[in-house]
Design an enzyme around this catalytic site. Structure first.
Site, PDB file in Angstrom:
ATOM      1  N   MET A 213      12.635  24.655   3.279  1.00 51.92           N
ATOM      2  CA  MET A 213      11.936  23.950   2.195  1.00 51.92           C
ATOM      3  C   MET A 213      12.905  23.124   1.341  1.00 51.92           C
ATOM      4  SD  MET A 213       9.578  25.401  -0.913  1.00 51.92           S
ATOM      5  CE  MET A 213       8.161  25.906   0.024  1.00 51.92           C
TER       6      MET A 213
ATOM      7  N   LYS B   3       0.850  -1.200   0.000  1.00 52.96           N
ATOM      8  CA  LYS B   3       0.000   0.000   0.000  1.00 52.96           C
ATOM      9  C   LYS B   3       0.885   1.249   0.000  1.00 52.96           C
ATOM     10  CE  LYS B   3      -0.407  -0.215   5.036  1.00 52.96           C
ATOM     11  NZ  LYS B   3      -1.278  -0.666   6.140  1.00 52.96           N
TER      12      LYS B   3
ATOM     13  N   ARG C 282     -11.288   0.037  14.691  1.00 46.50           N
ATOM     14  CA  ARG C 282     -11.165   0.825  13.478  1.00 46.50           C
ATOM     15  C   ARG C 282     -12.046   0.156  12.435  1.00 46.50           C
ATOM     16  NH1 ARG C 282      -5.081   1.970  11.442  1.00 46.50           N
ATOM     17  NH2 ARG C 282      -5.526  -0.135  10.693  1.00 46.50           N
TER      18      ARG C 282
ATOM     19  N   TYR D   4      16.487  29.930   9.421  1.00 47.41           N
ATOM     20  CA  TYR D   4      15.278  30.645   9.846  1.00 47.41           C
ATOM     21  C   TYR D   4      15.116  30.575  11.354  1.00 47.41           C
ATOM     22  CZ  TYR D   4      13.637  30.804   4.993  1.00 47.41           C
ATOM     23  OH  TYR D   4      13.509  31.043   3.650  1.00 47.41           O
TER      24      TYR D   4
HETATM   25  C1  LIG Z   1      -0.557  -1.784   6.656  1.00 47.10           C
HETATM   26  C2  LIG Z   1      -1.153  -3.037   7.109  1.00 47.10           C
HETATM   27  C3  LIG Z   1      -0.342  -4.129   7.456  1.00 47.10           C
HETATM   28  C4  LIG Z   1       1.164  -4.062   7.460  1.00 47.10           C
HETATM   29  O1  LIG Z   1       1.595  -3.422   8.650  1.00 47.10           O
HETATM   30  P1  LIG Z   1       3.153  -3.306   8.984  1.00 47.10           P
HETATM   31  O2  LIG Z   1       3.169  -2.758  10.362  1.00 47.10           O
HETATM   32  O3  LIG Z   1       3.720  -2.330   8.008  1.00 47.10           O
HETATM   33  O4  LIG Z   1       3.722  -4.640   8.834  1.00 47.10           O
HETATM   34  C5  LIG Z   1      -0.957  -5.298   7.818  1.00 47.10           C
HETATM   35  N1  LIG Z   1      -2.308  -5.401   7.853  1.00 47.10           N
HETATM   36  C6  LIG Z   1      -3.114  -4.366   7.546  1.00 47.10           C
HETATM   37  C7  LIG Z   1      -4.589  -4.540   7.618  1.00 47.10           C
HETATM   38  C8  LIG Z   1      -2.572  -3.150   7.164  1.00 47.10           C
HETATM   39  O5  LIG Z   1      -3.378  -2.136   6.860  1.00 47.10           O
END
Ligand SMILES: *Cc1c(COP(=O)(O)O)cnc(C)c1O
Length: 380
Positions: free
Chosen positions: A315, A35, A130, A267
């Site tokens: 930046m 992801k 969640r 800055y």
């Molecule tokens: C992102 C995610 C993972 C992976 O989590 P990590 O901590 O990066 O290993 C596993 N299961 C779900 C449902 C996730 O959203």
């Protein structure tokens, strides 16, 4: 010449880390979680190194299309399921497996017309609150799905809130086992932290060594560990877990300033020199994804030598202390290599976890935040 900032992805490290997660769950199949564009590393750029995974897990439908466009025919799982009914058409067309976490998603499936029934992962809310059905609603959801002609196979899933911390996973494992006891179907529970800490080959040294009982599952979901970061930093480091950095963010010095006592930097003049010292100016700033909140003291490598950020991140630039290099007699000047995180040409490593901790965040955020203006390459 483009600005010298560069992100380098290390395919060998990805391969090594994926194998490392497999070693923790030798009987399970491994989802490579890709992801957020493979945690900022790039889906297309990491695909070849990760293709020995048993499947790819992600949550954006466009990313699922990109995986299929790479000719991946194996499993793809949508970790949040679909967002609206017409997404199910894409699931049918691309054979995507999808999480079902709420009753609306079951309603949409029931109304969906498809030749090919889907494989779904029914999600239990085992305490994170969640996504997922509550333990009391779980069985009814399973029965509803099981009665749908649109559903071919139901797998069972939950997600841990504290796999990386002191609370651990036992309470959620118990909730999962109670809610799913006599239901058929494959199971998936572990993220990286649970996999490493409670898997088959956990680290067996040091304080707080994990429990010896192992967590069985059909599928594990390896995210951050694949990218070479310790999910439970600072309790453990990536090196403790045998993980290697999969990304190096590097740049170069573009200027050097000689300061005298009382001179300030950047800055807000947040850093004041106590005596004569050299400061390096690095072509990297928050518009490249470097955290603006990284304070004076945040670690950085210059010419392979560990030193620190001084003054405010701006930046397009940060300023770094060259005194440690001058004390060691290490030559540096305009053009010298700077590693913001990852591996230097000399082999010195600066874990992204340490930079994140200094900036009050976690590696996930830094890796995902590398800005579009930063060019990427893969190391050979
Ligand atoms: C992102 C995610 C993972 C992976 O989590 P990590 O901590 O990066 O290993 C596993 N299961 C779900 C449902 C996730 O959203």
């Amino acid at each position: 010449m483009p600005r010298p900032i560069l992100a380098t992805v290390h395919p060998d490290a990805l391969r090594h880390n994926l194998q490392r997660t497999r070693d923790s769950a030798p009987d399970a199949r491994v989802w490579a979680v890709v992801k957020a564009n493979a945690y900022g590393h790039g889906i297309e750029r990491t695909f070849d190194a990760l293709r020995s995974a048993d499947g790819f897990a992600l949550l954006d439908l466009a990313e699922a299309e990109r995986i299929r466009a790479l000719d991946w025919r194996g499993p793809v799982l949508l970790l949040e399921g679909v967002f609206e009914p017409r997404d199910l058409e894409l699931c049918s067309r691309l054979h995507l497996w999808h999480t079902v976490h709420c009753s609306e998603q079951i309603d949409w499936l029931a109304a969906h017309k498809t030749q090919l029934p889907h494989r779904v992962f029914l999600k239990l809310n085992s305490g994170m609150n969640r996504l997922g059905f509550s333990p009391t609603a779980f069985r009814a959801a399973w029965a509803r799905l099981n009665a749908l002609p649109q559903v071919e196979e139901i797998s069972l899933m939950t997600h841990f809130s504290d796999a990386d911390g002191p609370r651990g996973i036992a309470h959620q494992v118990a909730a999962f086992e109670a809610a799913t006891a006599d239901l058929p179907g494959e199971r998936t529970l572990c993220n990286s932290a649970a996999l490493l800490r409670f898997g088959r080959q956990p680290l067996r040294v040091g304080p707080g060594a994990p429990a010896t009982e192992t967590l069985s599952a059909d599928w594990v979901r390896s995210g951050i560990a694949t990218y070479g970061s310790a999910p439970d930093h600072p309790r453990r480091t990536a090196a403790d877990w045998g993980l290697q950095p999969a990304m190096t963010l590097s740049s170069r010095l573009i200027a050097v300033q000689q300061l005298q006592a009382g001179d300030t930097v950047g800055y807000g003049s947040t850093f004041t020199a106590q005596g004569p010292q050299r400061i390096g100016v690095v072509a990297c700033g928050y518009a490249d994804g470097y955290p603006r909140h990284a304070p004076t003291g945040t670690p950085v490598l210059v010419a392979g030598v560990r030193t620190r950020v001084v003054g405010r991140v701006s930046m397009d630039m940060i300023t770094v202390d060259l005194a440690p290099l001058d004390a060691l007699g290490v030559a540096c000047g305009v053009g010298s290599e700077v590693v913001l995180w990852g591996v230097s040409a000399s082999g010195a490593v600066l874990p992204v976890d340490e930079v994140a901790a200094a900036a009050g965040t976690i590696s996930y955020e830094l890796l995902c935040a590398v800005a579009p203006r930063v060019p990427f390459q893969s190391s050979p």
